[in-house]
Design a protein around this motif. Structure first.
Motif, PDB file in Angstrom:
ATOM      1  N   LEU A 239     -27.524  -4.981  -8.625  1.00 12.23           N
ATOM      2  CA  LEU A 239     -27.267  -4.830 -10.179  1.00 12.23           C
ATOM      3  C   LEU A 239     -27.505  -5.829 -11.043  1.00 12.23           C
ATOM      4  O   LEU A 239     -27.882  -5.685 -12.100  1.00 12.23           O
ATOM      5  N   VAL A 240     -27.439  -6.960 -10.563  1.00 11.49           N
ATOM      6  CA  VAL A 240     -27.983  -8.262 -11.240  1.00 11.49           C
ATOM      7  C   VAL A 240     -29.361  -8.226 -11.671  1.00 11.49           C
ATOM      8  O   VAL A 240     -29.628  -8.323 -12.761  1.00 11.49           O
ATOM      9  N   GLU A 241     -30.057  -7.696 -10.625  1.00 12.97           N
ATOM     10  CA  GLU A 241     -31.546  -7.739 -11.099  1.00 12.97           C
ATOM     11  C   GLU A 241     -31.892  -6.536 -12.034  1.00 12.97           C
ATOM     12  O   GLU A 241     -32.788  -6.673 -12.950  1.00 12.97           O
ATOM     13  N   LEU A 242     -31.308  -5.525 -11.765  1.00 11.07           N
ATOM     14  CA  LEU A 242     -31.346  -4.203 -12.846  1.00 11.07           C
ATOM     15  C   LEU A 242     -31.166  -4.657 -14.211  1.00 11.07           C
ATOM     16  O   LEU A 242     -31.900  -4.192 -15.145  1.00 11.07           O
ATOM     17  N   LYS A 243     -30.113  -5.442 -14.481  1.00 13.11           N
ATOM     18  CA  LYS A 243     -29.644  -5.771 -15.531  1.00 13.11           C
ATOM     19  C   LYS A 243     -30.616  -6.594 -16.457  1.00 13.11           C
ATOM     20  O   LYS A 243     -30.741  -6.810 -17.770  1.00 13.11           O
ATOM     21  N   LYS A 244     -31.495  -7.352 -15.653  1.00 11.75           N
ATOM     22  CA  LYS A 244     -32.676  -8.275 -16.224  1.00 11.75           C
ATOM     23  C   LYS A 244     -33.678  -7.521 -16.861  1.00 11.75           C
ATOM     24  O   LYS A 244     -34.528  -7.846 -17.741  1.00 11.75           O
ATOM     25  N   ASP A 245     -33.693  -6.214 -16.324  1.00 18.36           N
ATOM     26  CA  ASP A 245     -34.793  -5.416 -16.953  1.00 18.36           C
ATOM     27  C   ASP A 245     -34.317  -4.282 -18.120  1.00 18.36           C
ATOM     28  O   ASP A 245     -33.341  -3.665 -17.814  1.00 18.36           O
ATOM     29  N   PRO A 246     -34.928  -4.235 -19.056  1.00 16.00           N
ATOM     30  CA  PRO A 246     -34.603  -3.507 -20.250  1.00 16.00           C
ATOM     31  C   PRO A 246     -34.710  -2.318 -20.017  1.00 16.00           C
ATOM     32  O   PRO A 246     -33.850  -1.333 -20.402  1.00 16.00           O
TER      33      PRO A 246
ATOM     34  N   GLY B 247     -34.152  -1.147 -16.526  1.00 17.70           N
ATOM     35  CA  GLY B 247     -33.307  -0.987 -15.343  1.00 17.70           C
ATOM     36  C   GLY B 247     -32.368  -0.034 -15.290  1.00 17.70           C
ATOM     37  O   GLY B 247     -32.365   0.613 -14.186  1.00 17.70           O
ATOM     38  N   ILE B 248     -31.686   0.093 -16.240  1.00 13.12           N
ATOM     39  CA  ILE B 248     -30.331   1.104 -16.409  1.00 13.12           C
ATOM     40  C   ILE B 248     -30.370   1.666 -17.729  1.00 13.12           C
ATOM     41  O   ILE B 248     -30.184   0.925 -18.700  1.00 13.12           O
ATOM     42  N   THR B 249     -30.604   2.832 -17.555  1.00  7.56           N
ATOM     43  CA  THR B 249     -30.744   3.623 -19.048  1.00  7.56           C
ATOM     44  C   THR B 249     -29.737   4.894 -18.943  1.00  7.56           C
ATOM     45  O   THR B 249     -29.747   5.564 -17.879  1.00  7.56           O
ATOM     46  N   VAL B 250     -29.284   5.309 -20.006  1.00  3.10           N
ATOM     47  CA  VAL B 250     -28.874   6.818 -20.270  1.00  3.10           C
ATOM     48  C   VAL B 250     -29.546   7.481 -21.312  1.00  3.10           C
ATOM     49  O   VAL B 250     -29.575   6.752 -22.492  1.00  3.10           O
ATOM     50  N   ALA B 251     -30.040   8.470 -21.260  1.00  2.00           N
ATOM     51  CA  ALA B 251     -30.871   9.563 -22.264  1.00  2.00           C
ATOM     52  C   ALA B 251     -32.001   8.497 -22.934  1.00  2.00           C
ATOM     53  O   ALA B 251     -32.248   8.567 -24.141  1.00  2.00           O
ATOM     54  N   GLY B 252     -32.675   7.580 -21.843  1.00  2.00           N
ATOM     55  CA  GLY B 252     -33.707   7.060 -22.472  1.00  2.00           C
ATOM     56  C   GLY B 252     -33.404   5.664 -23.067  1.00  2.00           C
ATOM     57  O   GLY B 252     -34.167   4.615 -23.353  1.00  2.00           O
ATOM     58  N   GLN B 253     -32.098   5.175 -23.292  1.00  2.00           N
ATOM     59  CA  GLN B 253     -31.617   4.022 -24.090  1.00  2.00           C
ATOM     60  C   GLN B 253     -30.792   3.091 -22.823  1.00  2.00           C
ATOM     61  O   GLN B 253     -30.083   3.380 -22.000  1.00  2.00           O
ATOM     62  N   PRO B 254     -31.219   1.897 -23.105  1.00  2.00           N
ATOM     63  CA  PRO B 254     -30.674   0.844 -22.340  1.00  2.00           C
ATOM     64  C   PRO B 254     -29.180   0.871 -22.239  1.00  2.00           C
ATOM     65  O   PRO B 254     -28.627   1.088 -23.251  1.00  2.00           O
ATOM     66  N   VAL B 255     -28.429   0.547 -21.258  1.00  2.00           N
ATOM     67  CA  VAL B 255     -27.081   0.551 -21.483  1.00  2.00           C
ATOM     68  C   VAL B 255     -26.642  -0.881 -20.565  1.00  2.00           C
ATOM     69  O   VAL B 255     -27.322  -1.248 -19.473  1.00  2.00           O
ATOM     70  N   ARG B 256     -25.351  -1.200 -20.654  1.00  2.00           N
ATOM     71  CA  ARG B 256     -24.829  -2.389 -19.840  1.00  2.00           C
ATOM     72  C   ARG B 256     -24.040  -1.905 -18.728  1.00  2.00           C
ATOM     73  O   ARG B 256     -23.558  -0.719 -18.842  1.00  2.00           O
ATOM     74  N   SER B 257     -23.760  -2.765 -17.814  1.00  2.00           N
ATOM     75  CA  SER B 257     -22.813  -2.502 -16.769  1.00  2.00           C
ATOM     76  C   SER B 257     -21.293  -2.249 -17.196  1.00  2.00           C
ATOM     77  O   SER B 257     -20.468  -1.342 -16.656  1.00  2.00           O
ATOM     78  N   ILE B 258     -20.945  -2.740 -18.405  1.00  2.00           N
ATOM     79  CA  ILE B 258     -19.569  -2.703 -18.826  1.00  2.00           C
ATOM     80  C   ILE B 258     -19.390  -1.718 -19.983  1.00  2.00           C
ATOM     81  O   ILE B 258     -18.427  -1.322 -20.468  1.00  2.00           O
ATOM     82  N   ASP B 259     -20.532  -0.807 -20.064  1.00  2.00           N
ATOM     83  CA  ASP B 259     -20.512   0.367 -20.958  1.00  2.00           C
ATOM     84  C   ASP B 259     -19.772   1.412 -20.050  1.00  2.00           C
ATOM     85  O   ASP B 259     -19.801   1.700 -19.240  1.00  2.00           O
TER      86      ASP B 259
END
Length: 293
Positions: A29-36, A38-50
């Protein structure tokens, strides 16, 4: 690159909590957060706290950045029982170590797979999930990417991935039984283990499948995973494995390694969850003990 999607079932769940619940490790999860991306919803980056809405689809994109410094060796005797985009199941022969060590840099499962990746022109990172002793033959799982590695590791810890073994044991075993005896290191030895009161709890279940000429064939399931557990427990109850230079009788003329084979493997496909089951026949050097089988 590996891309997978997870759907939120309820309003308000945190992105990070959803992914951790799906088996993604804190480290990944830490590695994924470094990649813009890495984690997206509907094509938009999201944070783990969203927070998510019910029905939101979280897309995880795992880029392969790790590399293993392992010498490729074409032609080593290693065959595949299964392969998909997330994992390998290989048939490891007796006498082949799983990964290189300072004393042995070649002739391992890792060297064989490095050669396979080299032939494909792909980067290679070695990720064995669990291990087998050098002289134990049978089925071994290897993850192809960081995502499947953490999901398979979680499955193993949750007992959703497990082996069952075939072992030749000296003497006539009872028809079935459970050995519940703690195992610890032998004083003064780096390698050897023994049953001792101050050891860690170890539980082994066995069923006798055959008996002939002073030897039993047992199917064995481990409830715990201590070093040399099967070999130590069988010695403890008076039925050591032939060919075992640490714990067995001096009968190396019958077989030149301990008679243990990881014959059955059950695991979930790490992304789809599909239950996968594999078996590997008893190798010839163990079959010779039971000519009528």
């Amino acid at each position: 690159m590996r891309i997978v999607e997870y759907r939120a079932e309820h309003d308000g769940v945190l992105v990070g909590r959803l992914l951790r619940r799906e088996g993604i490790s804190h480290r990944l999860l830490v590695e994924l957060k470094k990649d813009p991306e890495g984690i997206t919803v509907a094509g938009q980056p999201v944070r783990s706290i969203d927070r998510l809405h019910a029905g939101d689809v979280v897309q995880v994109q795992v880029r392969e950045t790790d590399r293993s410094d392992i010498v490729p060796q074409p032609g080593l005797p290693l065959s595949l029982a299964y392969e998909d985009e997330d994992l390998f199941v290989v048939r490891k022969p007796a006498g082949m170590a799983v990964h290189p060590s300072p004393q042995n840099r070649e002739n391992t499962v890792a060297n064989a797979l490095a050669a396979r990746y080299q032939q494909r022109g792909e980067p290679f990172a070695f990720r064995a999930i669990g291990r087998l002793d050098k002289n134990t033959s049978g089925l071994l799982v290897l993850a192809k990417n960081a995502l499947s590695a953490c999901l398979l590791t979680a499955a193993a810890q949750q007992k959703r991935m497990f082996h069952e073994y075939l072992a030749v044991c000296t003497g006539e075993l009872p028809p079935e039984g459970t050995i519940d005896a703690p195992i610890g290191r032998v004083d003064g030895s780096v390698i050897a283990r023994q049953v001792r009161p101050d050891g860690e709890r170890a539980v082994t279940h066995y069923t006798r499948l055959a008996y002939a000429n002073g030897y039993s064939l047992a199917r064995i399931r481990l409830e715990t995973g201590r070093t040399h557990q099967i070999r130590v427990h069988m010695q403890y109850i008076g039925h050591p494995l032939p060919g075992d230079f640490l714990y067995g009788p001096n009968d190396m003329g019958r077989i030149d390694r301990h008679a243990l084979h990881a014959a059955f493997l059950t695991l979930p496909q790490p992304v789809t969850g599909e239950r996968l089951c594999f078996s590997d026949p008893l190798p010839e050097d163990m079959r010779r003990f039971f000519p009528e089988l």
